[in-house]
Design a protein around this motif. Structure first.
Motif, PDB file in Angstrom:
ATOM      1  N   LEU A 295     -13.796  32.053   0.366  1.00  0.00           N
ATOM      2  CA  LEU A 295     -13.458  33.134   1.207  1.00  0.00           C
ATOM      3  C   LEU A 295     -12.761  34.556   0.284  1.00  0.00           C
ATOM      4  O   LEU A 295     -12.541  34.201  -0.651  1.00  0.00           O
ATOM      5  CB  LEU A 295     -12.436  33.088   2.274  1.00  0.00           C
ATOM      6  CG  LEU A 295     -13.065  31.954   3.282  1.00  0.00           C
ATOM      7  CD1 LEU A 295     -12.042  31.699   4.511  1.00  0.00           C
ATOM      8  CD2 LEU A 295     -14.340  32.411   4.006  1.00  0.00           C
ATOM      9  N   HIS A 299     -10.727  38.111   4.181  1.00  0.00           N
ATOM     10  CA  HIS A 299     -10.499  37.013   5.199  1.00  0.00           C
ATOM     11  C   HIS A 299      -9.005  36.548   5.488  1.00  0.00           C
ATOM     12  O   HIS A 299      -8.873  35.573   5.864  1.00  0.00           O
ATOM     13  CB  HIS A 299     -11.265  35.809   5.057  1.00  0.00           C
ATOM     14  CG  HIS A 299     -12.516  35.816   4.761  1.00  0.00           C
ATOM     15  ND1 HIS A 299     -13.403  36.049   3.569  1.00  0.00           N
ATOM     16  CD2 HIS A 299     -13.673  36.027   5.885  1.00  0.00           C
ATOM     17  CE1 HIS A 299     -14.797  36.319   4.026  1.00  0.00           C
ATOM     18  NE2 HIS A 299     -14.821  36.157   5.182  1.00  0.00           N
ATOM     19  N   SER A 314     -16.362  29.028   6.668  1.00  0.00           N
ATOM     20  CA  SER A 314     -15.675  27.949   5.428  1.00  0.00           C
ATOM     21  C   SER A 314     -15.285  26.908   6.410  1.00  0.00           C
ATOM     22  O   SER A 314     -15.578  26.674   7.627  1.00  0.00           O
ATOM     23  CB  SER A 314     -14.703  28.641   4.697  1.00  0.00           C
ATOM     24  OG  SER A 314     -14.304  27.801   3.637  1.00  0.00           O
ATOM     25  N   SER A 404     -21.361  30.333  -1.605  1.00  0.00           N
ATOM     26  CA  SER A 404     -20.428  31.385  -1.335  1.00  0.00           C
ATOM     27  C   SER A 404     -20.042  32.123  -2.582  1.00  0.00           C
ATOM     28  O   SER A 404     -19.876  33.485  -2.093  1.00  0.00           O
ATOM     29  CB  SER A 404     -19.135  30.745  -0.671  1.00  0.00           C
ATOM     30  OG  SER A 404     -18.529  29.631  -1.737  1.00  0.00           O
TER      31      SER A 404
END
Lengths: 435, 184
Positions: A295, A299, A314, A404
């Protein structure tokens, strides 16, 4: 002192607490076991745990009581309880503390669970490297046995509760519950195809429950203070209780912090862990161990409960929160994790075994400034062909760092590739492939 | 495979009682495999072929069943290692706080790279994946002990203590970090 009450770390935070049986008894230790064994019906203990909303602390977050309830009701043969103390998820180091500092809290939890599911033998599968932890647990088991809390006819109730400590030998995958069972049976730790689930066919093919250390350590408190008390802590109704978050990386005070679920990443990182270690800004966060997608600083206000972290893309996982500062190369970070997954892939399923090697080589090539633009597409394709196509969750885990970092920091990959392209003509093709 | 170094019932002769005790914990004998392999490794620093055969016999397994299991697990050595086996964690969490530097210090101080042993057979250096001490990195394991929050100074002390006395007070545990939560 923290604003909230500590539950699992409370004893060990008390000055002078050694974790011995005597110390543990002084804090009310084994009262919960006394309350339960021979006095409350095992099925009622399960009901109590269901009511508390306790969910697994190992990674998947499955409701503990529901898991117990899957065991066949009228089964007459042996059943087993395994305490998953493999703690192999990078970023996670809480179970070691629970076992080394307050072993009886864990043992009491195991004893309660064993009573509830009717398991006469329980095994603590502890990761092989935790030699000291295994030794401390062995000693604690002997102490508890002598005091009548474990062994035959526990506290005169007629119930037999034996606990054995079993050391693993350095394989990440043995934290996956069916791989753990294979390993405990003395075999290579290869995950099993499910179904059948361990609840019906687990250790030696018998009904088995596998629970994480932290999950089990919560049980004495739930019994003592009631499921309503527990359910009121944290982020009701789905993420109840506290979590021990393991903060690592570029923070001032890394370590274990027990907090109610539902506090934000910002609170955890900046209040509990003291914020960033230097004046560099926060760049990336892994919120739940190496298997959880990265992240960003966007976040920081995500709440640390199962649902909120999942919604942010996540997972809360094992509670290992790793923080990275500005200046950390995300391609490098992804490669480090990828090397881990490549090393630890058990080799049973082709997509994971071959894919982890391809992913590692491709990212390594990009980082070494030898990549090509089409490599990014290759990475994506590989990830799509691994995730969801393996028999355990390892496949989904290993694509998390790549997917990610590509999502948030694709430009870092592209920059490295552009640099590579700028000096490509000067290379001899064969020589280029070597380094 | 390493050469034969001992008689075929050495473990049983020497540790018969401990072996029986280990086997008694499990309803199925094969479960005792990892504990018995550890016992063999404790004896000679690695698992010899003779030990594998003996363990196979004790557990009523074939030698290949023992061998296939050993090769899955990184903590079981099939080759001799130095008296002190240094294992540095290189996974991301430790790498963020300087594990590569740690490997460099060992290279500078002992003249060995990962996978190598010093000529005096004292130290073997390995880099390994996550050892589960991510909040106290950079860290390493030497034989059974963890050493955490390492600095170059600490590494110097650990190496010199181990050479001199075979033990070092800097080893960690029982583990808790942070130690005590001060006023916040």
């Amino acid at each position: 002192m923290p604003k909230h009450e500590l539950i699992l770390l409370k004893n060990m935070m008390t000055p002078g607490y050694t974790g011995s049986l005597k110390d543990y008894e002084k804090t009310g230790g084994y009262q919960a076991l006394k309350k339960v064994v021979g006095k409350v019906q095992p099925a009622d203990v399960t009901q109590l745990v269901m009511k508390s909303g306790l969910r697994g602390r190992g990674g998947a977050g499955f409701p503990t009581g529901v898991k117990w309830n899957f065991l066949p009701k009228d089964y007459k043969g042996p059943k087993y309880l395994c305490c998953n103390a493999d703690e192999s998820e990078p970023g996670t180091f809480k179970d070691r503390q629970l076992m080394e500092r307050d072993p009886h809290q864990v043992l009491e939890g195991i004893a309660i669970a064993a009573y509830a599911i009717g398991a006469e033998s329980s095994y603590i599968y502890i990761r092989g490297e935790f030699v000291l932890g295994a030794h401390i647990l062995d000693k604690a088991v002997a102490e508890a046995q002598q005091a009548g809390y474990l062994g035959k006819n526990v506290l005169g109730s007629g119930a037999n509760i034996q606990i054995y400590v079993h050391r693993g030998a350095g394989a990440y995958i043995c934290g996956e519950e069916t791989a753990l069972l294979e390993s405990l049976e003395g075999k290579r730790g290869l995950p099993r195809v499910k179904p059948p689930f361990p609840a019906t066919s687990g250790l030696y093919g018998k009904p088995t429950v596998v629970n994480n250390v932290e999950t089990l350590a919560n049980l004495p408190h739930i019994v003592n203070r009631g499921p309503e008390w527990f359910a009121a802590i944290g982020s009701a109704p789905k993420s109840t209780g506290t979590r021990i978050f393991c903060v690592s990386g570029h923070v001032k005070n890394p370590g274990n912090y027990e907090v109610p679920m539902g506090i934000t990443l910002r609170e955890l990182i900046f209040e509990h862990a003291g914020g960033m270690r230097s004046d560099k800004k926060l760049k990336a966060i892994i919120p739940g161990g190496a298997s959880a997608p990265f992240l960003t600083e966007q976040h920081l206000d995500v709440k640390l409960d199962f649902e909120s972290v999942a919604q942010a893309g996540s997972m809360l996982g094992s509670g290992g929160v790793t923080v990275m500062e500005e200046g950390t190369s995300m391609v490098w970070a992804a490669l480090r994790l990828m090397e881990f997954f490549f090393h630890e892939s058990c080799g049973k399923c082709s997509p994971c075994r071959e894919g982890s090697s391809w992913l590692t080589q491709t990212v390594r090539r990009i980082l070494a400034k030898r990549g090509r633009m089409e490599d990014i597409e290759t990475l994506k394709q590989l990830c799509q062909n691994i995730a969801g196509r393996t028999i355990c969750a390892f496949g989904d885990a290993e694509v998390a760092p790549i997917m990610s970092t590509l999502q948030y920091w694709r430009h870092e990959y592209e920059e490295l590739i552009r640099e590579a392209e700028a000096h490509r003509e000067k290379e001899l093709p064969m020589a280029a492939a070597r380094h | 495979m390493p050469r034969e170094t001992s008689r075929d019932n050495m473990l049983r002769e020497k540790h018969g009682k401990e072996i029986d005790d280990i086997i008694s914990r499990y309803p199925v004998r094969r479960s005792a495999l990892l504990p018995l392999l550890y016992l063999a490794q404790r004896e000679q620093g690695y698992v010899t072929e003779a030990a594998m055969k003996e363990i196979a016999q004790i557990l009523k397994l074939t030698p290949p069943q023992v061998y296939e299991t050993i090769t899955f697990y990184t903590m079981l050595n099939l080759k001799p290692v130095g008296k002190f086996h240094i294992q540095v964690c290189k996974s991301l969490m430790c790498a963020l706080v300087g594990s590569d530097q740690l490997v460099g210090w060992f290279h500078a101080k002992l003249g060995i790279k990962p996978g190598e042993t010093t000529p005096d057979k004292l130290f073997t250096l390995s880099v390994v994946e996550c050892l589960g001490a991510c909040g106290t990195g950079p860290m390493m394991q030497i034989n059974d002990d963890y050493y955490e929050r390492l600095t170059e100074q600490k590494v110097d002390q650990i190496l010199s203590d181990l050479k001199k006395t075979g033990a070092c007070p800097l080893k960690s545990g029982p583990f808790m970090w942070p130690e005590a939560r001060s006023a916040k």
